[in-house]
Scaffold this motif. Structure first.
Motif, PDB file in Angstrom:
ATOM      1  N   PHE A 137     -14.657 -60.615  -8.079  1.00 65.86           N
ATOM      2  CA  PHE A 137     -14.368 -60.006  -9.374  1.00 65.86           C
ATOM      3  C   PHE A 137     -13.038 -60.520  -9.907  1.00 65.86           C
ATOM      4  CE2 PHE A 137     -11.812 -57.543  -6.508  1.00 65.86           C
ATOM      5  CZ  PHE A 137     -10.702 -57.169  -7.254  1.00 65.86           C
ATOM      6  N   ARG A 138     -12.811 -60.269 -11.193  1.00 63.17           N
ATOM      7  CA  ARG A 138     -11.485 -60.427 -11.788  1.00 63.17           C
ATOM      8  C   ARG A 138     -11.348 -59.423 -12.930  1.00 63.17           C
ATOM      9  NH1 ARG A 138     -13.559 -65.624 -13.610  1.00 63.17           N
ATOM     10  NH2 ARG A 138     -14.177 -65.555 -15.803  1.00 63.17           N
ATOM     11  N   VAL A 139     -10.121 -58.975 -13.126  1.00 63.32           N
ATOM     12  CA  VAL A 139      -9.766 -58.134 -14.264  1.00 63.32           C
ATOM     13  C   VAL A 139      -8.565 -58.777 -14.933  1.00 63.32           C
ATOM     14  CG1 VAL A 139     -10.704 -55.988 -13.326  1.00 63.32           C
ATOM     15  CG2 VAL A 139      -8.364 -56.641 -12.785  1.00 63.32           C
ATOM     16  N   TYR A 140      -8.480 -58.630 -16.239  1.00 66.92           N
ATOM     17  CA  TYR A 140      -7.417 -59.328 -16.941  1.00 66.92           C
ATOM     18  C   TYR A 140      -7.018 -58.559 -18.201  1.00 66.92           C
ATOM     19  CZ  TYR A 140     -11.565 -61.058 -19.445  1.00 66.92           C
ATOM     20  OH  TYR A 140     -12.751 -61.150 -20.124  1.00 66.92           O
ATOM     21  N   GLY A 141      -5.816 -58.849 -18.662  1.00 69.08           N
ATOM     22  CA  GLY A 141      -5.309 -58.265 -19.891  1.00 69.08           C
ATOM     23  C   GLY A 141      -4.453 -59.261 -20.638  1.00 69.08           C
ATOM     24  N   HIS A 142      -4.307 -59.033 -21.914  1.00 65.64           N
ATOM     25  CA  HIS A 142      -3.582 -59.970 -22.776  1.00 65.64           C
ATOM     26  C   HIS A 142      -2.919 -59.201 -23.905  1.00 65.64           C
ATOM     27  CE1 HIS A 142      -3.713 -62.642 -26.488  1.00 65.64           C
ATOM     28  NE2 HIS A 142      -2.889 -63.292 -25.707  1.00 65.64           N
ATOM     29  N   ILE A 143      -1.721 -59.618 -24.276  1.00 65.55           N
ATOM     30  CA  ILE A 143      -1.023 -59.039 -25.414  1.00 65.55           C
ATOM     31  C   ILE A 143      -0.311 -60.160 -26.158  1.00 65.55           C
ATOM     32  CG2 ILE A 143       1.021 -58.479 -24.005  1.00 65.55           C
ATOM     33  CD1 ILE A 143       1.404 -56.049 -25.875  1.00 65.55           C
ATOM     34  N   LYS A 144      -0.377 -60.105 -27.487  1.00 70.89           N
ATOM     35  CA  LYS A 144       0.223 -61.167 -28.302  1.00 70.89           C
ATOM     36  C   LYS A 144       0.867 -60.573 -29.543  1.00 70.89           C
ATOM     37  CE  LYS A 144      -0.828 -65.510 -30.739  1.00 70.89           C
ATOM     38  NZ  LYS A 144      -1.885 -66.497 -31.082  1.00 70.89           N
ATOM     39  N   ASP A 145       2.027 -61.098 -29.878  1.00 73.49           N
ATOM     40  CA  ASP A 145       2.727 -60.753 -31.111  1.00 73.49           C
ATOM     41  C   ASP A 145       3.159 -62.072 -31.752  1.00 73.49           C
ATOM     42  OD1 ASP A 145       4.435 -60.007 -33.142  1.00 73.49           O
ATOM     43  OD2 ASP A 145       5.397 -58.408 -32.004  1.00 73.49           O
ATOM     44  N   GLY A 146       2.472 -62.449 -32.838  1.00 71.28           N
ATOM     45  CA  GLY A 146       2.740 -63.726 -33.481  1.00 71.28           C
ATOM     46  C   GLY A 146       3.407 -63.572 -34.833  1.00 71.28           C
ATOM     47  N   ASP A 147       4.255 -64.537 -35.176  1.00 73.63           N
ATOM     48  CA  ASP A 147       4.973 -64.524 -36.451  1.00 73.63           C
ATOM     49  C   ASP A 147       4.097 -65.036 -37.588  1.00 73.63           C
ATOM     50  OD1 ASP A 147       7.382 -63.464 -35.623  1.00 73.63           O
ATOM     51  OD2 ASP A 147       8.228 -65.412 -35.086  1.00 73.63           O
ATOM     52  N   GLU A 148       4.528 -64.733 -38.809  1.00 70.41           N
ATOM     53  CA  GLU A 148       3.869 -65.275 -39.977  1.00 70.41           C
ATOM     54  C   GLU A 148       4.390 -66.683 -40.256  1.00 70.41           C
ATOM     55  OE1 GLU A 148       7.449 -62.890 -41.221  1.00 70.41           O
ATOM     56  OE2 GLU A 148       5.639 -62.461 -40.051  1.00 70.41           O
ATOM     57  N   SER A 149       3.681 -67.398 -41.122  1.00 72.03           N
ATOM     58  CA  SER A 149       4.090 -68.742 -41.524  1.00 72.03           C
ATOM     59  C   SER A 149       5.393 -68.679 -42.323  1.00 72.03           C
ATOM     60  CB  SER A 149       3.000 -69.389 -42.381  1.00 72.03           C
ATOM     61  OG  SER A 149       1.769 -69.457 -41.693  1.00 72.03           O
ATOM     62  N   ASP A 150       5.997 -69.840 -42.492  1.00 74.56           N
ATOM     63  CA  ASP A 150       7.250 -69.899 -43.239  1.00 74.56           C
ATOM     64  C   ASP A 150       7.042 -70.001 -44.743  1.00 74.56           C
ATOM     65  OD1 ASP A 150       8.792 -69.751 -40.941  1.00 74.56           O
ATOM     66  OD2 ASP A 150       8.823 -71.930 -40.661  1.00 74.56           O
ATOM     67  N   LYS A 151       5.894 -70.561 -45.158  1.00 73.77           N
ATOM     68  CA  LYS A 151       5.724 -70.846 -46.584  1.00 73.77           C
ATOM     69  C   LYS A 151       4.262 -70.704 -46.981  1.00 73.77           C
ATOM     70  CE  LYS A 151       6.452 -74.636 -49.908  1.00 73.77           C
ATOM     71  NZ  LYS A 151       6.854 -76.061 -50.049  1.00 73.77           N
ATOM     72  N   GLY A 152       4.020 -70.028 -48.090  1.00 72.09           N
ATOM     73  CA  GLY A 152       2.681 -69.885 -48.630  1.00 72.09           C
ATOM     74  C   GLY A 152       2.496 -70.748 -49.860  1.00 72.09           C
ATOM     75  N   ILE A 153       1.237 -70.950 -50.285  1.00 67.59           N
ATOM     76  CA  ILE A 153       0.983 -71.773 -51.466  1.00 67.59           C
ATOM     77  C   ILE A 153       1.054 -70.953 -52.743  1.00 67.59           C
ATOM     78  CG2 ILE A 153      -0.469 -73.365 -50.172  1.00 67.59           C
ATOM     79  CD1 ILE A 153      -2.893 -72.100 -51.564  1.00 67.59           C
ATOM     80  N   ASP A 154       0.967 -69.631 -52.633  1.00 65.36           N
ATOM     81  CA  ASP A 154       0.917 -68.791 -53.817  1.00 65.36           C
ATOM     82  C   ASP A 154       1.834 -67.577 -53.695  1.00 65.36           C
ATOM     83  OD1 ASP A 154       0.193 -67.941 -56.294  1.00 65.36           O
ATOM     84  OD2 ASP A 154      -1.757 -67.156 -55.725  1.00 65.36           O
ATOM     85  N   ILE A 155       1.766 -66.882 -52.568  1.00 62.94           N
ATOM     86  CA  ILE A 155       2.595 -65.716 -52.321  1.00 62.94           C
ATOM     87  C   ILE A 155       3.213 -65.837 -50.934  1.00 62.94           C
ATOM     88  CG2 ILE A 155       1.293 -64.188 -53.856  1.00 62.94           C
ATOM     89  CD1 ILE A 155      -0.231 -63.141 -51.486  1.00 62.94           C
ATOM     90  N   GLU A 156       4.142 -64.947 -50.642  1.00 61.11           N
ATOM     91  CA  GLU A 156       4.821 -64.980 -49.360  1.00 61.11           C
ATOM     92  C   GLU A 156       3.816 -64.798 -48.216  1.00 61.11           C
ATOM     93  OE1 GLU A 156       8.070 -65.460 -48.289  1.00 61.11           O
ATOM     94  OE2 GLU A 156       8.250 -66.292 -50.310  1.00 61.11           O
ATOM     95  N   PRO A 157       3.932 -65.582 -47.150  1.00 60.56           N
ATOM     96  CA  PRO A 157       3.001 -65.447 -46.023  1.00 60.56           C
ATOM     97  C   PRO A 157       3.117 -64.077 -45.344  1.00 60.56           C
ATOM     98  CG  PRO A 157       4.215 -67.502 -45.901  1.00 60.56           C
ATOM     99  CD  PRO A 157       4.888 -66.677 -46.947  1.00 60.56           C
ATOM    100  N   ALA A 158       1.992 -63.635 -44.810  1.00 57.06           N
ATOM    101  CA  ALA A 158       1.969 -62.379 -44.060  1.00 57.06           C
ATOM    102  C   ALA A 158       1.023 -62.490 -42.872  1.00 57.06           C
ATOM    103  CB  ALA A 158       1.546 -61.222 -44.965  1.00 57.06           C
ATOM    104  N   ASP A 159       0.819 -63.735 -42.373  1.00 56.01           N
ATOM    105  CA  ASP A 159      -0.201 -63.998 -41.367  1.00 56.01           C
ATOM    106  C   ASP A 159       0.308 -63.757 -39.943  1.00 56.01           C
ATOM    107  OD1 ASP A 159       1.488 -66.096 -42.053  1.00 56.01           O
ATOM    108  OD2 ASP A 159       0.095 -67.652 -41.439  1.00 56.01           O
ATOM    109  N   TYR A 160       0.814 -62.564 -39.716  1.00 52.73           N
ATOM    110  CA  TYR A 160       1.260 -62.175 -38.378  1.00 52.73           C
ATOM    111  C   TYR A 160       0.054 -61.780 -37.523  1.00 52.73           C
ATOM    112  CZ  TYR A 160       0.532 -57.404 -40.036  1.00 52.73           C
ATOM    113  OH  TYR A 160      -0.030 -56.256 -40.540  1.00 52.73           O
ATOM    114  N   THR A 161       0.268 -61.691 -36.222  1.00 58.79           N
ATOM    115  CA  THR A 161      -0.794 -61.289 -35.300  1.00 58.79           C
ATOM    116  C   THR A 161      -0.262 -60.266 -34.310  1.00 58.79           C
ATOM    117  OG1 THR A 161      -1.893 -63.449 -35.421  1.00 58.79           O
ATOM    118  CG2 THR A 161      -2.400 -62.083 -33.512  1.00 58.79           C
ATOM    119  N   GLU A 162      -0.973 -59.157 -34.187  1.00 57.31           N
ATOM    120  CA  GLU A 162      -0.728 -58.179 -33.130  1.00 57.31           C
ATOM    121  C   GLU A 162      -2.060 -57.957 -32.424  1.00 57.31           C
ATOM    122  OE1 GLU A 162       0.897 -54.706 -34.928  1.00 57.31           O
ATOM    123  OE2 GLU A 162       2.764 -55.691 -35.551  1.00 57.31           O
ATOM    124  N   GLN A 163      -2.124 -58.344 -31.155  1.00 56.14           N
ATOM    125  CA  GLN A 163      -3.418 -58.371 -30.470  1.00 56.14           C
ATOM    126  C   GLN A 163      -3.277 -57.915 -29.030  1.00 56.14           C
ATOM    127  OE1 GLN A 163      -5.569 -62.300 -29.871  1.00 56.14           O
ATOM    128  NE2 GLN A 163      -6.777 -61.436 -31.539  1.00 56.14           N
TER     129      GLN A 163
END
Length: 687
Positions: free
Chosen positions: A202-228
């Protein structure tokens, strides 16, 4: 300093006093493995077969390549596959396909984990940002560039990606890794595996991620963060030599910031806005395999998938249950495979500002059967493969997907193959049953006359993209040929294809100009305000039809070289043309006439006993995505500084600068950001 502190914190999680291992002992790769000659693949024939002898354009991304590359997600790993179009929209969205034009909602590429499909009938898309498989537990990723409908069913027109995970007997012990960098605040994985007596593991596993948003958007300020966050487990059983089985499941909860574009107010215009998407993805899969005799095997697999998504303007719920049975047996020079499949879908999609459903399709069923035979016309030299899959779905009824292949091995380590196959793409519910609000059209663009009054002429009329319950399944016929050679320290893989698709979806416009006549009458009477009010009741309709034809031509060349045990390299080139043949007064619905070229190179160098360098270079030249051409280098340096500890520095998109990879912003709901260079530090411990 912040990154260093996070890495130091990660080191406290694992004791350095662990069982000794040879640095990189499980990471070395010989030429046969690199070319997948000794890899037994299952996606192309749905039974184990040497990849080198397979009559399809298959590429195997091995566990060694995934580990050495420093990839942090499945899409990042897929960037290493020659001929695969992998375009990054922002820090969590991707557009991926093969032998065509990639889209945020690509509908012709079938994606699976251990044979479990992640196809969703509503959008016909894969949510790559939530496809969370621990990369260190992947055995290999099998990528078929080309049709796979015979074995895997509908919507495998352009390719199949099957992510094969490791048996838990190969993941005993503890694995811990922590990453941080310029776009990742922290990304941590923990896995523990062990034995269950002498009959299983067997195996058991876990994962946690906190990612930043991009630096520049083409139209509006980026907000592409990740919490997972995610957790999962796998159990493998082998009670005896004849029976084996596995049960695995996981759950992933994601909160993703994204920039969107859609019609959300009375202006009837696409408006850019920021929102967060909360998704929960759960899956369970169980498989039982039985060796009936030395010449016969059977397999039964059941799986359950649940996906829920919630944001301000969209609420969706999708649940599916699959059951597949297959038998393979050998009789003299004949290899015969047959199988049955059934899928039940439960779909709930709340009415929203964007989408209105005509109703009646909250549940969908799909069932079918396949049969395939491989016969040796000349022993160990010439094989013929024929088969078909017959499948029924609730939208378009019965569909048939036949195939014929020929494999010729004129000399040792030389393989020539050719095939002709038909595949089917079943329309998504968006195309079949839903009405979608899209960017409005100005009165002066659709009216036969103008008024000279800006408030009237420049008024944006409510515009809809309407599904059509009479739309047909897209039928594709593909002609392919290939050649493989392995000679000493180098190997060559060539393939070429031509695919002609009919009943492809296109758009017609119904401007309904008669609806403006009463408004012009009001204007002639001087009632401007009443005319403006009447305009709010008008609409323009783009209707989906299935009367277009597309032709796709192209080829792939892959050259592999391994002069020594410490160095290997790969060079590839892919060429693809995509052309519409449209009926009069219709418009392309997905993609447009384009030519794409890709130059690809990667190398893996073992610098010392405990250090290695991996580099991957991509030169993308395409007019399919409204972007500039770009060249990107991914570079990873790994150092096993202790018997059980290793560190890595990964640089992604180097030399590409801040660039856009996907700018087909005409797609409602798709708004990309600039992709930047990034640096990530990673610390790994195993015991």
């Amino acid at each position: 300093m912040k990154i260093v502190k996070r890495l130091l914190l990660g080191t406290l999680l694992v004791s350095p006093y662990v069982i000794a291992e040879e640095p990189f002992s499980d990471l070395d790769l010989d030429l046969d493995s690199l070319m997948a000659m000794d890899v037994q693949v299952t996606s192309a024939m749905k039974r184990a077969q040497s990849a080198f002898d397979t009559a399809s354009s298959i590429y195997v991304l091995t566990k060694e390549q995934i580990t050495h590359s420093g990839a942090t997600s499945i899409p990042e790993a897929l960037k290493m596959v020659p001929g695969l179009a992998v375009r990054q929209l922002d820090n969590n969205q991707w557009a991926i396909t093969s032998r065509g034009v990639a889209s945020r909602f690509s509908a012709k590429l079938l994606v699976m984990i251990d044979g479990q499909s992640f196809y969703t009938p509503k959008f016909a898309a894969v949510y790559w940002e939530t496809l969370n498989v621990p990369l260190y537990d992947i055995e290999r990723i099998e990528v078929i560039r080309g049709q796979g409908g015979l074995l895997w069913g509908s919507n495998a027109n352009n390719g199949v990606i099957n992510i094969i995970t490791k048996n838990s007997i190969d993941t005993r012990g503890v694995h811990v890794d922590v990453s941080s960098g310029s776009q990742i605040n922290h990304d941590a994985n923990l896995r523990y595996g062990g034995d269950m007596g002498n009959k299983g593991s067997f195996r058991v596993y876990g994962h946690i991620k906190d990612g930043d948003e991009s630096d520049k958007g083409i139209d509006i300020e980026p907000a592409d963060y990740t919490e997972q966050q995610s957790a999962g487990a796998r159990f493998d059983f082998t009670p005896n030599d004849e029976w084996s089985g596995l049960i695995q499941g996981d759950i992933t909860q994601s909160t993703l910031g994204q920039n969107f574009r859609g019609v959300i107010d009375e202006t009837n215009r696409n408006i850019s806005f920021t929102d967060s998407l909360d998704r929960t993805d759960s899956r369970i899969m169980a498989r039982v395999e039985n060796r009936i005799s030395p010449d016969a095997n059977q397999m039964l697999q059941t799986s359950w998938l649940k996906q829920t998504g919630s944001q301000t303007y969209l609420q969706e719920h999708f649940e599916s249950f699959d059951i597949d049975y297959q038998m393979n047996f050998l009789y003299h020079d004949l290899k015969l495979d047959w199988g049955l499949n059934y899928r039940y879908n439960d779909i709930s999609f709340a009415e929203s500002t964007f989408i209105h459903s005509d109703g009646g399709y909250n549940t969908l069923q799909q069932y079918g059967a396949l049969i395939q035979g491989q016969y040796s016309l000349i022993a160990d030299e010439l094989d013929i493969i024929v088969g078909t899959k017959v499948e029924h779905n609730d939208l378009t009824g019965w569909e048939n997907q036949p195939l014929a292949r020929l494999v010729w091995k004129p000399q040792k380590n030389h393989v020539l193959w050719t095939s002709i196959s038909k595949s089917v793409r079943v329309p998504s519910l968006i195309e079949f049953n839903d009405d979608y609000a899209i960017d409005g059209q100005r009165v002066e663009e659709v009216s036969p006359i103008t008024t000279g009054i800006d408030a009237i002429d420049k008024y944006y009329i409510r515009t809809y993209l309407n599904g059509n319950s009479n739309v047909k399944s897209e039928q594709s016929v593909s002609y392919e040929a290939g050649y493989r050679l392995s000679q000493g320290s180098w190997a060559l893989d060539l393939s070429a294809y031509r695919t002609i698709a009919k009943d492809v979806i296109a758009l017609t416009v119904d401007g309904n100009t008669e609806q403006f006549l009463p408004i012009f009458g009001l204007l002639q009477a001087g009632q401007v305000e009443l005319a403006l009010q009447s305009l709010t009741a008008t609409s323009i309709n783009y209707n989906i039809v299935s009367n277009a034809q597309t032709t796709t031509n192209g080829g792939d060349i892959i050259l592999t070289w391994q002069p020594s045990d410490i160095f290997n390299a790969e060079l590839g080139y892919s060429y693809n043309t995509f052309n519409y043949d449209l009926a009069e007064n219709t418009f392309a619905a997905i993609g447009y006439n384009s030519t794409s070229r890709q130059l690809f190179a990667k190398t893996d160098v073992k610098l010392f006993d405990n250090q290695r360098l991996f580099a991957s270079l991509r030169v993308e030249n395409s007019d399919a995505y409204n972007t500039e051409n770009y060249t990107a280098l991914d570079l990873t340096w790994q150092w096993a500084f202790h018997q059980n500890w290793s560190a890595a520095i990964m640089g992604k998109n180097l030399f590409a600068g801040s660039h856009i990879e996907y700018s087909n912003t005409g797609e409602t709901y798709t708004l990309p950001n600039y992709i930047d260079e990034s640096v990530t530090f990673k610390l790994t411990a195993k015991f």
